[in-house]
Design an enzyme around this catalytic site. Structure first.
Site, PDB file in Angstrom:
ATOM      1  CG  HIS A  27      -3.162  -0.819  -3.167  1.00  0.00           C
ATOM      2  ND1 HIS A  27      -3.679   0.413  -2.864  1.00  0.00           N
ATOM      3  CD2 HIS A  27      -3.003  -1.448  -1.969  1.00  0.00           C
ATOM      4  CE1 HIS A  27      -3.808   0.527  -1.564  1.00  0.00           C
ATOM      5  NE2 HIS A  27      -3.410  -0.583  -0.997  1.00  0.00           N
ATOM      6  CB  SER A  72      -0.932   0.007   1.203  1.00  0.00           C
ATOM      7  OG  SER A  72      -0.202  -0.130   2.382  1.00  0.00           O
ATOM      8  CG  ASN A 119      -3.878   3.795   0.781  1.00  0.00           C
ATOM      9  OD1 ASN A 119      -5.082   3.715   1.034  1.00  0.00           O
ATOM     10  ND2 ASN A 119      -3.050   2.784   0.960  1.00  0.00           N
ATOM     11  CD  GLU A 160      -5.056   2.724  -5.737  1.00  0.00           C
ATOM     12  OE1 GLU A 160      -5.416   3.899  -5.628  1.00  0.00           O
ATOM     13  OE2 GLU A 160      -4.294   2.170  -4.912  1.00  0.00           O
TER      14      GLU A 160
HETATM   15  N1  3HC Z   1     -16.304 -12.089   3.281  1.00  0.00           N
HETATM   16  C1  3HC Z   1     -17.577 -12.345   2.989  1.00  0.00           C
HETATM   17  N2  3HC Z   1     -18.602 -11.550   3.353  1.00  0.00           N
HETATM   18  C2  3HC Z   1     -18.306 -10.447   4.070  1.00  0.00           C
HETATM   19  C3  3HC Z   1     -16.985 -10.106   4.429  1.00  0.00           C
HETATM   20  C4  3HC Z   1     -15.949 -10.978   4.002  1.00  0.00           C
HETATM   21  N3  3HC Z   1     -14.672 -10.754   4.266  1.00  0.00           N
HETATM   22  N4  3HC Z   1     -17.007  -8.964   5.141  1.00  0.00           N
HETATM   23  C5  3HC Z   1     -18.296  -8.587   5.243  1.00  0.00           C
HETATM   24  N5  3HC Z   1     -19.084  -9.482   4.580  1.00  0.00           N
HETATM   25  C6  3HC Z   1     -20.528  -9.439   4.410  1.00  0.00           C
HETATM   26  C7  3HC Z   1     -21.286  -9.236   5.684  1.00  0.00           C
HETATM   27  O1  3HC Z   1     -21.560 -10.475   6.290  1.00  0.00           O
HETATM   28  C8  3HC Z   1     -22.561  -8.568   5.177  1.00  0.00           C
HETATM   29  O2  3HC Z   1     -23.483  -9.471   4.619  1.00  0.00           O
HETATM   30  P1  3HC Z   1     -25.059  -9.127   4.583  1.00  0.00           P
HETATM   31  O3  3HC Z   1     -25.218  -7.788   3.914  1.00  0.00           O
HETATM   32  O4  3HC Z   1     -25.658 -10.231   3.789  1.00  0.00           O
HETATM   33  O5  3HC Z   1     -25.476  -9.094   6.022  1.00  0.00           O
HETATM   34  C9  3HC Z   1     -22.076  -7.737   4.029  1.00  0.00           C
HETATM   35  O6  3HC Z   1     -20.817  -8.277   3.636  1.00  0.00           O
HETATM   36  C10 3HC Z   1     -21.915  -6.284   4.397  1.00  0.00           C
HETATM   37  O7  3HC Z   1     -21.127  -6.182   5.566  1.00  0.00           O
HETATM   38  P2  3HC Z   1     -21.571  -5.346   6.841  1.00  0.00           P
HETATM   39  O8  3HC Z   1     -22.807  -5.869   7.454  1.00  0.00           O
HETATM   40  O9  3HC Z   1     -20.379  -5.276   7.732  1.00  0.00           O
HETATM   41  O10 3HC Z   1     -22.046  -3.948   6.325  1.00  0.00           O
HETATM   42  P3  3HC Z   1     -21.590  -2.734   5.458  1.00  0.00           P
HETATM   43  O11 3HC Z   1     -22.755  -2.477   4.594  1.00  0.00           O
HETATM   44  O12 3HC Z   1     -21.091  -1.674   6.384  1.00  0.00           O
HETATM   45  O13 3HC Z   1     -20.394  -3.108   4.475  1.00  0.00           O
HETATM   46  C11 3HC Z   1     -18.132  -2.495   4.100  1.00  0.00           C
HETATM   47  C12 3HC Z   1     -19.112  -3.289   4.933  1.00  0.00           C
HETATM   48  C13 3HC Z   1     -18.150  -2.963   2.638  1.00  0.00           C
HETATM   49  C14 3HC Z   1     -16.776  -2.822   4.710  1.00  0.00           C
HETATM   50  C15 3HC Z   1     -18.470  -0.966   4.139  1.00  0.00           C
HETATM   51  O14 3HC Z   1     -18.656  -0.542   5.441  1.00  0.00           O
HETATM   52  C16 3HC Z   1     -17.391  -0.131   3.495  1.00  0.00           C
HETATM   53  O15 3HC Z   1     -17.344   0.024   2.286  1.00  0.00           O
HETATM   54  N6  3HC Z   1     -16.510   0.437   4.335  1.00  0.00           N
HETATM   55  C17 3HC Z   1     -15.357   1.207   3.841  1.00  0.00           C
HETATM   56  C18 3HC Z   1     -14.246   0.249   3.543  1.00  0.00           C
HETATM   57  C19 3HC Z   1     -13.061   0.939   2.955  1.00  0.00           C
HETATM   58  O16 3HC Z   1     -12.994   2.146   2.788  1.00  0.00           O
HETATM   59  N7  3HC Z   1     -12.053   0.114   2.626  1.00  0.00           N
HETATM   60  C20 3HC Z   1     -10.801   0.644   2.108  1.00  0.00           C
HETATM   61  C21 3HC Z   1      -9.828   0.779   3.236  1.00  0.00           C
HETATM   62  S1  3HC Z   1      -8.281   1.400   2.656  1.00  0.00           S
HETATM   63  C22 3HC Z   1      -7.449   0.042   2.186  1.00  0.00           C
HETATM   64  O17 3HC Z   1      -7.876  -1.072   2.301  1.00  0.00           O
HETATM   65  C23 3HC Z   1      -6.102   0.287   1.577  1.00  0.00           C
HETATM   66  C24 3HC Z   1      -4.998  -0.210   2.449  1.00  0.00           C
HETATM   67  O18 3HC Z   1      -3.813  -0.066   1.697  1.00  0.00           O
HETATM   68  C25 3HC Z   1      -4.859   0.555   3.724  1.00  0.00           C
END
Ligand code: 3HC
Length: 313
Positions: A161, A140, A211, A173
């Protein structure tokens, strides 16, 4: 006649990779990101096999368990069928033998962000793998160019990424260096589409696109905590309800891992001390020093019960 063409290419020493994609893909490191990458690659059905490699058996076992739990969740939610889940799991070969990667067409590396470790890994992969194998790092924040130099195959090196959680986040990315062969870049870019994700292209710059924009904004939220401008909860509610973000910035920092956030920013500040958007909040340093790393340690700016966020600390 067309059927014989791939065999002819192989006999002449060309890669078995075709425009249709990579037959054999390797994933190195089955942690937070790597297990998800391995899972989506296997679930895409785009490869004959996926080799999942970890150096130690205990990390291999925990990565396998993570994949199993995620697939199980998707089956329970009826997002995939039990048959498809079994097919996905069966297409993955879990191994601690690095030689299993030697005839892979494409390798995604997702080991911890430590350049010394990556230097050793890429130096040995460069010797082990067939010359055509394309290497892709999921780093990252580290330099793709530097890693490509260790590998001895700078033209066959890209960044891919992914975002956390890999299973749900659509973006990848794809990073090119000055030396990346355009055909290699295109193959990596196309692969992202083949595994059901959306690719964007970026040069080898700090933080790439997401990022570079996201992490400074998380740091700004934490600087507000340092200044006691607002509470953690109010900052998060504001960005969720006022800006439509799925998670507030401090919730997201906890979700990503506070140590990861700190590592990214510290690296940038060291390398680019004059860039004003790279700032280090005191509360972040304190949390990491106290071992409160967010979701992964059960406590950060919030309490966590597994993947479920609780109240602010
Ligand atoms: N595998 C399978 N299913 C999964 C899962 C996984 N790993 N994680 C979550 N789920 C499922 C849940 O069970 C849920 O199922 P349902 O809708 O049928 O109940 C569904 O996915 C949605 O999960 P949540 O209930 O937790 O609800 P959200 O609607 O909040 O979705 C999220 C979760 C997609 C994580 C959302 O909150 C989101 O988009 N958050 C922002 C994440 C983000 O910005 N990520 C980028 C971070 S930066 C990065 O990664 C870069 C690095 O370099 C730092």
């Amino acid at each position: 006649m067309f059927r014989k063409f791939p065999q002819l290419m192989q006999r002449r020493g060309f890669s078995s990779t075709t425009s249709a994609g990579f037959d054999k893909v390797g994933v190195i490191g089955l942690g937070l990101m790597g297990h998800g990458i391995c899972q989506v690659a296997a679930a895409s059905g785009a490869h004959q096999s996926v080799i999942a490699y970890e150096q130690e058996q205990r990390f291999l076992d925990s990565g396998k368990d993570r994949i199993f739990k995620s697939i199980d969740k998707l089956v329970q939610k009826e997002k995939i069928t039990a048959t498809k889940a079994e097919e996905s799991m069966n297409s993955i070969t879990f191994t601690t033998d690095v030689d299993a990667l030697q005839d892979t067409d494409f390798i995604v590396e997702a080991v911890i962000e430590n350049m010394d470790l990556k230097r050793d890994l890429y130096t040995s992969l460069g010797n082990i793998c067939k010359p055509e194998t394309i290497f892709a790092s999921n780093t990252s924040s580290l330099s793709i160019t530097e890693m490509s130099e260790f590998s001895g195959r700078e033209e066959n090196f890209v960044g891919v990424h992914f975002f956390n959680p890999v299973q749900l986040m659509k973006l990848v990315e794809v990073i090119r260096t000055e030396k990346t062969d355009p055909e290699v870049f295109q193959k990596a870019y196309d692969w992202v589409g083949q595994i059901g994700k959306v690719a964007v292209s970026c040069g080898d710059t700090p933080g790439f696109i997401v990022n570079r924009l996201l992490v400074p904004s998380l740091m700004q939220a934490l600087l507000m905590v340092d200044r006691q401008d607002a509470t953690v909860k109010d900052i998060d509610i504001s960005m969720q309800l006022g800006a439509g973000h799925p998670m507030g910035p401090i919730h997201l920092a906890d979700y990503i891992g506070l140590d990861t956030c700190l590592f990214i920013v510290q690296g940038w500040i060291e390398k680019y001390p004059d860039e004003p958007s790279f700032a280090l909040p005191g509360c972040l340093v304190e949390k990491v020093n106290a071992g409160e790393l967010g979701r992964k340690s059960g406590k950060g700016f919030y309490h966590w019960d597994g993947d479920k966020r609780g109240d602010p600390v």
